[in-house]
Design a protein around this motif. Sequence first.
Motif, PDB file in Angstrom:
ATOM      1  N   ARG A  58       0.822  -1.213   0.000  1.00  0.00           N
ATOM      2  CA  ARG A  58       0.000   0.000   0.000  1.00  0.00           C
ATOM      3  C   ARG A  58       0.857   1.265   0.000  1.00  0.00           C
ATOM      4  O   ARG A  58       0.348   2.358  -0.271  1.00  0.00           O
ATOM      5  CB  ARG A  58      -0.931   0.001   1.200  1.00  0.00           C
ATOM      6  N   ALA A  59       2.154   1.135   0.284  1.00  0.00           N
ATOM      7  CA  ALA A  59       3.052   2.291   0.329  1.00  0.00           C
ATOM      8  C   ALA A  59       3.915   2.395  -0.925  1.00  0.00           C
ATOM      9  O   ALA A  59       4.854   3.191  -0.965  1.00  0.00           O
ATOM     10  CB  ALA A  59       3.934   2.208   1.569  1.00  0.00           C
ATOM     11  N   VAL A  60       3.603   1.588  -1.958  1.00  0.00           N
ATOM     12  CA  VAL A  60       4.369   1.605  -3.205  1.00  0.00           C
ATOM     13  C   VAL A  60       3.713   2.579  -4.183  1.00  0.00           C
ATOM     14  O   VAL A  60       2.498   2.545  -4.391  1.00  0.00           O
ATOM     15  CB  VAL A  60       4.435   0.202  -3.832  1.00  0.00           C
ATOM     16  N   LEU A  61       4.516   3.446  -4.793  1.00  0.00           N
ATOM     17  CA  LEU A  61       4.049   4.298  -5.891  1.00  0.00           C
ATOM     18  C   LEU A  61       4.960   4.065  -7.084  1.00  0.00           C
ATOM     19  O   LEU A  61       6.141   4.425  -7.055  1.00  0.00           O
ATOM     20  CB  LEU A  61       4.053   5.774  -5.492  1.00  0.00           C
ATOM     21  N   ALA A  62       4.403   3.433  -8.119  1.00  0.00           N
ATOM     22  CA  ALA A  62       5.131   3.228  -9.375  1.00  0.00           C
ATOM     23  C   ALA A  62       4.660   4.297 -10.362  1.00  0.00           C
ATOM     24  O   ALA A  62       3.478   4.382 -10.671  1.00  0.00           O
ATOM     25  CB  ALA A  62       4.860   1.827  -9.923  1.00  0.00           C
ATOM     26  N   VAL A  63       5.590   5.127 -10.834  1.00  0.00           N
ATOM     27  CA  VAL A  63       5.259   6.276 -11.670  1.00  0.00           C
ATOM     28  C   VAL A  63       5.638   5.989 -13.119  1.00  0.00           C
ATOM     29  O   VAL A  63       6.746   5.525 -13.396  1.00  0.00           O
ATOM     30  CB  VAL A  63       5.996   7.538 -11.177  1.00  0.00           C
ATOM     31  N   THR A  64       4.704   6.258 -14.026  1.00  0.00           N
ATOM     32  CA  THR A  64       4.965   6.117 -15.456  1.00  0.00           C
ATOM     33  C   THR A  64       4.574   7.423 -16.143  1.00  0.00           C
ATOM     34  O   THR A  64       4.112   8.359 -15.505  1.00  0.00           O
ATOM     35  CB  THR A  64       4.160   4.964 -16.068  1.00  0.00           C
ATOM     36  N   PHE A  65       4.729   7.459 -17.463  1.00  0.00           N
ATOM     37  CA  PHE A  65       4.431   8.693 -18.183  1.00  0.00           C
ATOM     38  C   PHE A  65       3.376   8.506 -19.262  1.00  0.00           C
ATOM     39  O   PHE A  65       3.080   9.444 -19.998  1.00  0.00           O
ATOM     40  CB  PHE A  65       5.721   9.293 -18.757  1.00  0.00           C
ATOM     41  N   THR A  66       2.797   7.316 -19.372  1.00  0.00           N
ATOM     42  CA  THR A  66       1.652   7.103 -20.256  1.00  0.00           C
ATOM     43  C   THR A  66       0.635   6.235 -19.518  1.00  0.00           C
ATOM     44  O   THR A  66       1.002   5.399 -18.683  1.00  0.00           O
ATOM     45  CB  THR A  66       2.031   6.401 -21.578  1.00  0.00           C
ATOM     46  N   ARG A 121      -1.742  -6.397  -5.613  1.00  0.00           N
ATOM     47  CA  ARG A 121      -2.903  -5.676  -6.149  1.00  0.00           C
ATOM     48  C   ARG A 121      -3.144  -4.325  -5.481  1.00  0.00           C
ATOM     49  O   ARG A 121      -3.936  -3.535  -5.995  1.00  0.00           O
ATOM     50  CB  ARG A 121      -4.170  -6.533  -6.023  1.00  0.00           C
ATOM     51  N   THR A 122      -2.496  -4.035  -4.391  1.00  0.00           N
ATOM     52  CA  THR A 122      -2.778  -2.785  -3.686  1.00  0.00           C
ATOM     53  C   THR A 122      -1.708  -1.713  -3.920  1.00  0.00           C
ATOM     54  O   THR A 122      -1.849  -0.595  -3.432  1.00  0.00           O
ATOM     55  CB  THR A 122      -2.911  -3.034  -2.176  1.00  0.00           C
ATOM     56  N   ALA A 123      -0.652  -2.040  -4.673  1.00  0.00           N
ATOM     57  CA  ALA A 123       0.343  -1.019  -5.013  1.00  0.00           C
ATOM     58  C   ALA A 123      -0.260  -0.042  -6.017  1.00  0.00           C
ATOM     59  O   ALA A 123      -1.101  -0.413  -6.839  1.00  0.00           O
ATOM     60  CB  ALA A 123       1.593  -1.672  -5.599  1.00  0.00           C
TER      61      ALA A 123
END
Length: 672
Positions: free
Chosen positions: A54-62, A79-81
């Motif tokens: 729940r504390a994971v943030l995966a950042v993308t650009f599209t 499933r909660t990331a």
Amino acid sequence: MSDLILDALDPEQREVALALDAPVVVLAGAGTGKTRAITHRVAYAVSQRVYDPRAVLAVTFTTRAAGEMRARLAQLGVRTAQARTIHAAALRQCRYFWREAYGTEFPQVADNTFGIIARAATHVLGAAETPLIRDLETEISWAKSSNVPPESYVELADGREVNGATPGQVAAVMANYEKAKQAQGVVDFHDLLLCNAALLTDHPAVAEQIRAQYRHFVVDEYQDVSALQHRLISLWVDGRDDVCVVGDPNQAIHSFAGADPRFLREFGAEYDGARTIRLVRNYRSTPEILRVADHVLRPTALERLRPTSASGPAPLVRASGTAANEADAVADWLLERHAAGTPWSELAVLYRINAQSPLLEAALDARRIPYTVRGTERFYERGEVKQAVRELLVRAERSPDVTAGELVEATLAAVGWTPEAPGGQGRQRERWESVTALRQMLFEEIDAAPTWTAADAAGWLRERASWEHAPVAAAVTLSTMHAAKGLEWDAVAIIGVREGLVPFSLSQEEPALGEERRLLYVACTRARKHLRISWNFIGQGGKQQRSRFLAGLPEQGGEPARPETSRRSVKSRPCVVCGRVLATPAERKLRHHEDCELPVDHALLEALKRWRKETADAESVPAFVVFTDATLMAIAEAKPAGERDLLALPGIGRSKLAKFGQGVLGVVADHR
């Protein structure tokens, strides 16, 4: 579970997954499995209880990349990331915390800023044509991404050109644009990042909550971050070690939008103790395709990719006569590849600019080859898709126990879908293609699960839509090289690889020239098994040269020009670039459409721009009042010898001729 996660990785990918004790920068070449590496990194860390999902943030650009990452994490049991685009993450935080920080709701996000910019431009310049407004829109986007406010623009925008508008005029338009947004109570997408950064810097209590929520960061495509995006990500991370960024300097192709690959290159220096891991094993393309890609990239390649795929056919490097000949040859090649067993969905044609598409579409229509033109609109946000999904979910709620197949057929009938495609091109065809792709995606799953009920199908579709996981149409993909980034196909044709298009006529000096080279490299590395590169050598003014990036590659199987009809009516005269019929008298005089690009004499174009500036300064008017950039390019292409030649060009009438004709003809004569 952790063994299964790690066993699926090669040694370098495994190193990415295990490096959880320090900041990590992953330099991942094309096709080296970067998404696999970073999703398995998150899954392994969760399995070892190092990460709270729940504390994971995966950042993308599209949005597509974010959906792909969510889907892969779900398949690995995570499933909660959160996997979001940077703008989506910023909007979510702003909407949640804005009232706490400022006591009001967060403003609405403007869907389209063109009208606001048009009014600001008219206020400053008195009048503004659509091409100038488009260029101003791009320039404002660059400035905001690069943290360049209106009051600093003149100082920091040295050497930038915006369709004849001076830096002072651009700065004034920017300032008026900001005032207009404020008056309307709206923000644009760049403002989302600025507002999020303000929350973190100006409100410590809010910043503490955000940083307590997100403690583990993965950032994809870091070569594409702008100064503003880099700043926001740094504020999120706040100097902590638990951050992994991934990118490839060889695929940096978005500087026009403010992207700066130096943030990737300098990441290790910014974060003490950061580890650098290189992924160089290519799992996508044959050795033959990678050799061509390396040839294009030379001498700028930072790391050669190591092929792991079996050997395949040599890429085809071919010249055609006219642009129409090239389109016909590519269409025939697509038929051959499909007849040899390649599905339509695994075939693509890439080009530099959208103006190259219509002639290709006509060639595919003539052969009844299904195709889809890749745009920028998100699949699940298309009106026809939203309508179909909404109707399906409503019907599933009313009748959850009917079969999934009955649900889909009833829904499609309700929204007016038919098995037969509408004739021709245009929006009606695009709507049909979208709904057809949705239908195909659903029935592929229904065929694999024949006991599915309407409720099962609805639940599956909700999850797919939340991932932004778009279907793959059973059709050839037509796309610009930029829009193809991040995608791959079994067979790829790249057309128009000639001087004036690749590199583009306005990108003849560094660093723009290097970016054009990388763009062609990206296009080549989209292909898995078959690659075809072509250009047309007949155009206005005689023979056209293939791209300098292909120098040294042997041409294989050049195609002769096909004979043209000797007697052709003036009204049906074709464009010398794309082959479509010319629609206006001005186009027929010019011999090509105004939006079809031709090679330009760049020395003459620069001389014309200098003359235009001097003339505009003497007249105390904006440069575009003398001649627009498009008109100057037409003059540089045609090199008119007299007034009659000048009058034949678009954008030049009797009044312009009387006022500026002798001056511009003098510049052309001096150049000769």
